[in-house]
Design a protein around this motif. Structure first.
Motif, PDB file in Angstrom:
ATOM      1  N   TRP A 106      -2.192  47.997  41.215  1.00  0.00           N
ATOM      2  CA  TRP A 106      -1.650  46.797  40.602  1.00  0.00           C
ATOM      3  C   TRP A 106      -2.623  45.648  40.728  1.00  0.00           C
ATOM      4  O   TRP A 106      -3.331  45.535  41.727  1.00  0.00           O
ATOM      5  CB  TRP A 106      -0.339  46.384  41.279  1.00  0.00           C
ATOM      6  N   GLY A 107      -2.619  44.786  39.723  1.00  0.00           N
ATOM      7  CA  GLY A 107      -3.346  43.535  39.817  1.00  0.00           C
ATOM      8  C   GLY A 107      -2.514  42.505  40.553  1.00  0.00           C
ATOM      9  O   GLY A 107      -1.376  42.772  40.956  1.00  0.00           O
ATOM     10  N   GLN A 108      -3.070  41.307  40.681  1.00  0.00           N
ATOM     11  CA  GLN A 108      -2.396  40.256  41.435  1.00  0.00           C
ATOM     12  C   GLN A 108      -1.372  39.503  40.605  1.00  0.00           C
ATOM     13  O   GLN A 108      -0.540  38.774  41.155  1.00  0.00           O
ATOM     14  CB  GLN A 108      -3.429  39.263  41.994  1.00  0.00           C
ATOM     15  N   GLY A 109      -1.414  39.682  39.309  1.00  0.00           N
ATOM     16  CA  GLY A 109      -0.461  39.037  38.405  1.00  0.00           C
ATOM     17  C   GLY A 109      -0.994  37.741  37.837  1.00  0.00           C
ATOM     18  O   GLY A 109      -1.804  37.049  38.458  1.00  0.00           O
ATOM     19  N   THR A 110      -0.526  37.419  36.635  1.00  0.00           N
ATOM     20  CA  THR A 110      -0.881  36.162  35.986  1.00  0.00           C
ATOM     21  C   THR A 110       0.372  35.578  35.340  1.00  0.00           C
ATOM     22  O   THR A 110       1.150  36.299  34.709  1.00  0.00           O
ATOM     23  CB  THR A 110      -2.010  36.364  34.953  1.00  0.00           C
ATOM     24  N   GLN A 111       0.574  34.281  35.527  1.00  0.00           N
ATOM     25  CA  GLN A 111       1.794  33.635  35.046  1.00  0.00           C
ATOM     26  C   GLN A 111       1.696  33.314  33.564  1.00  0.00           C
ATOM     27  O   GLN A 111       0.705  32.742  33.109  1.00  0.00           O
ATOM     28  CB  GLN A 111       2.047  32.339  35.826  1.00  0.00           C
ATOM     29  N   VAL A 112       2.741  33.669  32.839  1.00  0.00           N
ATOM     30  CA  VAL A 112       2.892  33.292  31.435  1.00  0.00           C
ATOM     31  C   VAL A 112       4.179  32.484  31.321  1.00  0.00           C
ATOM     32  O   VAL A 112       5.248  32.954  31.706  1.00  0.00           O
ATOM     33  CB  VAL A 112       2.956  34.518  30.517  1.00  0.00           C
ATOM     34  N   THR A 113       4.054  31.269  30.814  1.00  0.00           N
ATOM     35  CA  THR A 113       5.210  30.399  30.638  1.00  0.00           C
ATOM     36  C   THR A 113       5.296  29.985  29.175  1.00  0.00           C
ATOM     37  O   THR A 113       4.329  29.448  28.628  1.00  0.00           O
ATOM     38  CB  THR A 113       5.113  29.157  31.528  1.00  0.00           C
ATOM     39  N   VAL A 114       6.438  30.231  28.569  1.00  0.00           N
ATOM     40  CA  VAL A 114       6.661  29.884  27.164  1.00  0.00           C
ATOM     41  C   VAL A 114       7.734  28.807  27.111  1.00  0.00           C
ATOM     42  O   VAL A 114       8.872  29.032  27.515  1.00  0.00           O
ATOM     43  CB  VAL A 114       7.095  31.109  26.339  1.00  0.00           C
ATOM     44  N   SER A 115       7.354  27.653  26.612  1.00  0.00           N
ATOM     45  CA  SER A 115       8.297  26.538  26.526  1.00  0.00           C
ATOM     46  C   SER A 115       9.012  26.542  25.177  1.00  0.00           C
ATOM     47  O   SER A 115       8.450  26.932  24.155  1.00  0.00           O
ATOM     48  CB  SER A 115       7.565  25.214  26.721  1.00  0.00           C
ATOM     49  N   SER A 116      10.257  26.074  25.188  1.00  0.00           N
ATOM     50  CA  SER A 116      11.057  26.067  23.954  1.00  0.00           C
ATOM     51  C   SER A 116      10.890  24.771  23.189  1.00  0.00           C
ATOM     52  O   SER A 116      10.288  23.825  23.664  1.00  0.00           O
ATOM     53  CB  SER A 116      12.530  26.269  24.288  1.00  0.00           C
TER      54      SER A 116
END
Length: 116
Positions: A106-116
């Protein structure tokens, strides 16, 4: 051992696009499947898309037609092109590699945030 490093996450408005990258290093020859998973706060980690060594791609129903998984073997890099993003796509995205159905790396992860 395989090391995975994700990049490309960020904040985007609904309807926008992002491309995630996952650079793999180490024992690349041992990888039969690579994939992207995501985990939203308070929820379990779910598969988003997977690609087999032979090129077969499998997508979660929630992202079909919007996301595209691709693998550049020359660069040892996995990509996830995300279009028409929705607020419900907000999550930490993880790169995964190894054997079917879920790899051990597994990788360390990356945040994806989608605003409305």
């Amino acid at each position: 051992q395989v090391q995975l490093v994700e990049s490309g996450g960020g904040l985007v408005q609904a309807g926008g696009s992002l491309r995630l990258s996952c650079a793999a290093s180490g024992s690349i020859f041992s990888i039969n499947v690579m994939g992207w998973y995501r985990q939203a706060p308070g929820k379990q980690r779910d598969v988003v898309a997977r690609i087999m060594s032979g090129g077969t791609k499998i997508y979660a129903d929630s992202v079909k037609g919007r996301f595209t998984i691709a693998r550049d073997n020359a660069k040892n890099t996995l990509y996830l092109q995300m279009n028409s993003l929705k607020p419900e796509d907000t999550a930490v995205y993880y790169c995964n590699a190894g054997d079917w159905p879920v790899g051990r790396y597994w990788g360390q992860g990356t945040q994806v945030t989608v605003s409305s």
